[in-house]
Design a protein around this motif. Structure first.
Motif, PDB file in Angstrom:
ATOM      1  N   THR A   1       7.611  26.182   6.803  1.00 59.98           N
ATOM      2  CA  THR A   1       7.073  26.200   8.157  1.00 59.98           C
ATOM      3  C   THR A   1       6.401  27.550   8.385  1.00 59.98           C
ATOM      4  O   THR A   1       6.239  28.325   7.452  1.00 59.98           O
ATOM      5  N   ILE A   2       6.022  27.807   9.618  1.00 57.93           N
ATOM      6  CA  ILE A   2       5.379  29.084   9.927  1.00 57.93           C
ATOM      7  C   ILE A   2       6.187  29.823  10.982  1.00 57.93           C
ATOM      8  O   ILE A   2       6.855  29.211  11.818  1.00 57.93           O
ATOM      9  N   THR A   3       6.131  31.143  10.952  1.00 58.94           N
ATOM     10  CA  THR A   3       6.967  31.968  11.820  1.00 58.94           C
ATOM     11  C   THR A   3       6.744  31.697  13.303  1.00 58.94           C
ATOM     12  O   THR A   3       7.674  31.839  14.092  1.00 58.94           O
ATOM     13  N   ILE A   4       5.549  31.261  13.677  1.00 53.96           N
ATOM     14  CA  ILE A   4       5.275  31.007  15.100  1.00 53.96           C
ATOM     15  C   ILE A   4       6.149  29.879  15.652  1.00 53.96           C
ATOM     16  O   ILE A   4       6.415  29.810  16.847  1.00 53.96           O
ATOM     17  N   LEU A   5       6.649  29.023  14.783  1.00 55.25           N
ATOM     18  CA  LEU A   5       7.487  27.901  15.214  1.00 55.25           C
ATOM     19  C   LEU A   5       8.965  28.328  15.228  1.00 55.25           C
ATOM     20  O   LEU A   5       9.824  27.725  14.590  1.00 55.25           O
ATOM     21  N   ALA A   6       9.255  29.375  16.010  1.00 53.15           N
ATOM     22  CA  ALA A   6      10.591  29.977  16.047  1.00 53.15           C
ATOM     23  C   ALA A   6      11.661  28.993  16.512  1.00 53.15           C
ATOM     24  O   ALA A   6      12.772  28.959  15.967  1.00 53.15           O
ATOM     25  N   ALA A   7      11.352  28.173  17.500  1.00 54.28           N
ATOM     26  CA  ALA A   7      12.340  27.210  17.995  1.00 54.28           C
ATOM     27  C   ALA A   7      12.686  26.190  16.913  1.00 54.28           C
ATOM     28  O   ALA A   7      13.846  25.796  16.765  1.00 54.28           O
ATOM     29  N   ALA A   8      11.685  25.784  16.150  1.00 54.05           N
ATOM     30  CA  ALA A   8      11.927  24.847  15.051  1.00 54.05           C
ATOM     31  C   ALA A   8      12.843  25.485  14.009  1.00 54.05           C
ATOM     32  O   ALA A   8      13.772  24.845  13.515  1.00 54.05           O
ATOM     33  N   LEU A   9      12.594  26.743  13.699  1.00 56.41           N
ATOM     34  CA  LEU A   9      13.442  27.441  12.728  1.00 56.41           C
ATOM     35  C   LEU A   9      14.885  27.525  13.218  1.00 56.41           C
ATOM     36  O   LEU A   9      15.824  27.306  12.446  1.00 56.41           O
ATOM     37  N   ARG A  10      15.073  27.827  14.490  1.00 52.77           N
ATOM     38  CA  ARG A  10      16.434  27.883  15.044  1.00 52.77           C
ATOM     39  C   ARG A  10      17.103  26.511  14.936  1.00 52.77           C
ATOM     40  O   ARG A  10      18.292  26.408  14.606  1.00 52.77           O
ATOM     41  N   PHE A  11      16.334  25.459  15.213  1.00 50.35           N
ATOM     42  CA  PHE A  11      16.862  24.097  15.103  1.00 50.35           C
ATOM     43  C   PHE A  11      17.314  23.804  13.673  1.00 50.35           C
ATOM     44  O   PHE A  11      18.417  23.294  13.445  1.00 50.35           O
ATOM     45  N   TYR A  12      16.485  24.130  12.699  1.00 49.68           N
ATOM     46  CA  TYR A  12      16.849  23.881  11.299  1.00 49.68           C
ATOM     47  C   TYR A  12      18.093  24.681  10.914  1.00 49.68           C
ATOM     48  O   TYR A  12      19.007  24.171  10.270  1.00 49.68           O
ATOM     49  N   GLU A  13      18.134  25.958  11.317  1.00 47.38           N
ATOM     50  CA  GLU A  13      19.277  26.794  10.959  1.00 47.38           C
ATOM     51  C   GLU A  13      20.552  26.285  11.618  1.00 47.38           C
ATOM     52  O   GLU A  13      21.619  26.300  11.016  1.00 47.38           O
ATOM     53  N   LYS A  14      20.449  25.786  12.846  1.00 48.20           N
ATOM     54  CA  LYS A  14      21.597  25.193  13.541  1.00 48.20           C
ATOM     55  C   LYS A  14      22.104  23.969  12.778  1.00 48.20           C
ATOM     56  O   LYS A  14      23.286  23.627  12.836  1.00 48.20           O
ATOM     57  N   ASN A  15      21.222  23.330  12.037  1.00 45.32           N
ATOM     58  CA  ASN A  15      21.577  22.143  11.254  1.00 45.32           C
ATOM     59  C   ASN A  15      21.936  22.462   9.806  1.00 45.32           C
ATOM     60  O   ASN A  15      21.979  21.572   8.965  1.00 45.32           O
ATOM     61  N   GLY A  16      22.208  23.735   9.516  1.00 43.08           N
ATOM     62  CA  GLY A  16      22.708  24.119   8.203  1.00 43.08           C
ATOM     63  C   GLY A  16      21.682  24.559   7.183  1.00 43.08           C
ATOM     64  O   GLY A  16      22.027  24.871   6.039  1.00 43.08           O
ATOM     65  N   PHE A  17      20.400  24.592   7.566  1.00 39.74           N
ATOM     66  CA  PHE A  17      19.373  25.058   6.642  1.00 39.74           C
ATOM     67  C   PHE A  17      19.494  26.568   6.471  1.00 39.74           C
ATOM     68  O   PHE A  17      19.796  27.286   7.427  1.00 39.74           O
ATOM     69  N   ILE A  18      19.248  27.024   5.271  1.00 32.70           N
ATOM     70  CA  ILE A  18      19.317  28.443   4.939  1.00 32.70           C
ATOM     71  C   ILE A  18      17.928  28.909   4.539  1.00 32.70           C
ATOM     72  O   ILE A  18      17.260  28.254   3.725  1.00 32.70           O
ATOM     73  N   ARG A  19      17.497  30.037   5.101  1.00 31.35           N
ATOM     74  CA  ARG A  19      16.189  30.586   4.709  1.00 31.35           C
ATOM     75  C   ARG A  19      16.251  31.073   3.268  1.00 31.35           C
ATOM     76  O   ARG A  19      17.242  31.686   2.851  1.00 31.35           O
ATOM     77  N   ILE A  20      15.196  30.779   2.539  1.00 30.98           N
ATOM     78  CA  ILE A  20      15.112  31.215   1.145  1.00 30.98           C
ATOM     79  C   ILE A  20      13.742  31.841   0.892  1.00 30.98           C
ATOM     80  O   ILE A  20      12.787  31.589   1.632  1.00 30.98           O
ATOM     81  N   ALA A  21      13.660  32.629  -0.161  1.00 31.82           N
ATOM     82  CA  ALA A  21      12.381  33.229  -0.546  1.00 31.82           C
ATOM     83  C   ALA A  21      11.487  32.163  -1.158  1.00 31.82           C
ATOM     84  O   ALA A  21      11.971  31.212  -1.789  1.00 31.82           O
ATOM     85  N   LYS A  22      10.199  32.326  -0.979  1.00 32.20           N
ATOM     86  CA  LYS A  22       9.231  31.388  -1.556  1.00 32.20           C
ATOM     87  C   LYS A  22       9.468  31.234  -3.060  1.00 32.20           C
ATOM     88  O   LYS A  22       9.367  30.141  -3.609  1.00 32.20           O
TER      89      LYS A  22
END
Length: 162
Positions: A119-140
């Protein structure tokens, strides 16, 4: 209001394009066009061919959300085209959660053990939603080699399906 999640194909392409481009261009000012997303004109061929799917969320018959799964290898899938119309976002409706749960359940049924997304950083709410659902940020660099990269994406996440 009745919310229904169901697999959709090319017959909904026009509605899908209207929904997604409106959110990308008007709401978030992302410089992306239909020409950059030819998959939207070929939903069946692009998403279903290797065992993926494309779902629509309908509120009283109106398409108000989408999510798609690209199965890019035997045990991994990529989440794409997760969009919910602004008026239908939030916990009150729970549409994003219904869409994601549908995709995760389907992925487990298909025997996948990892989901990835970009995704892209501008979609901050989407990122919070994914992280709330157990997604972990990873390096490209940690993405599988066969992950279908989108040029605009600059944030990547993984969800192991145990």
């Amino acid at each position: 209001m009745k919310i229904e999640i169901s697999p959709i194909e090319n017959e909904y392409a026009e509605q899908v394009i209207d929904l997604i481009l409106s959110i990308q261009q008007k709401e978030f000012n992302v410089a992306i066009t239909l020409a950059d997303q030819p998959d939207l004109l070929e939903i069946k061929n692009f998403y279903y061919k290797d065992g993926g799917c494309f779902w629509g969320a309908f509120a009283d018959g109106e398409l108000v959300g989408t999510i798609a799964l690209i199965k890019f290898d035997a045990q991994a899938g990529a989440i794409r085209k997760m969009f919910v119309k602004k008026e239908f976002r939030g916990k009150e409706f729970g549409i994003a959660q219904l869409l994601l749960d549908t995709l995760i359940d389907s992925s487990r049924e298909k025997g996948l053990n990892n989901l990835y997304l970009g995704t892209i950083t501008i979609l901050a709410a989407a990122l919070r939603f994914y992280e709330k659902n157990g997604f972990i940020r990873i390096a490209k660099e940690s993405l599988p080699e066969t992950f279908p990269l989108m040029s605009a994406d600059n944030v990547f996440c993984n969800l192991p399906l145990d």
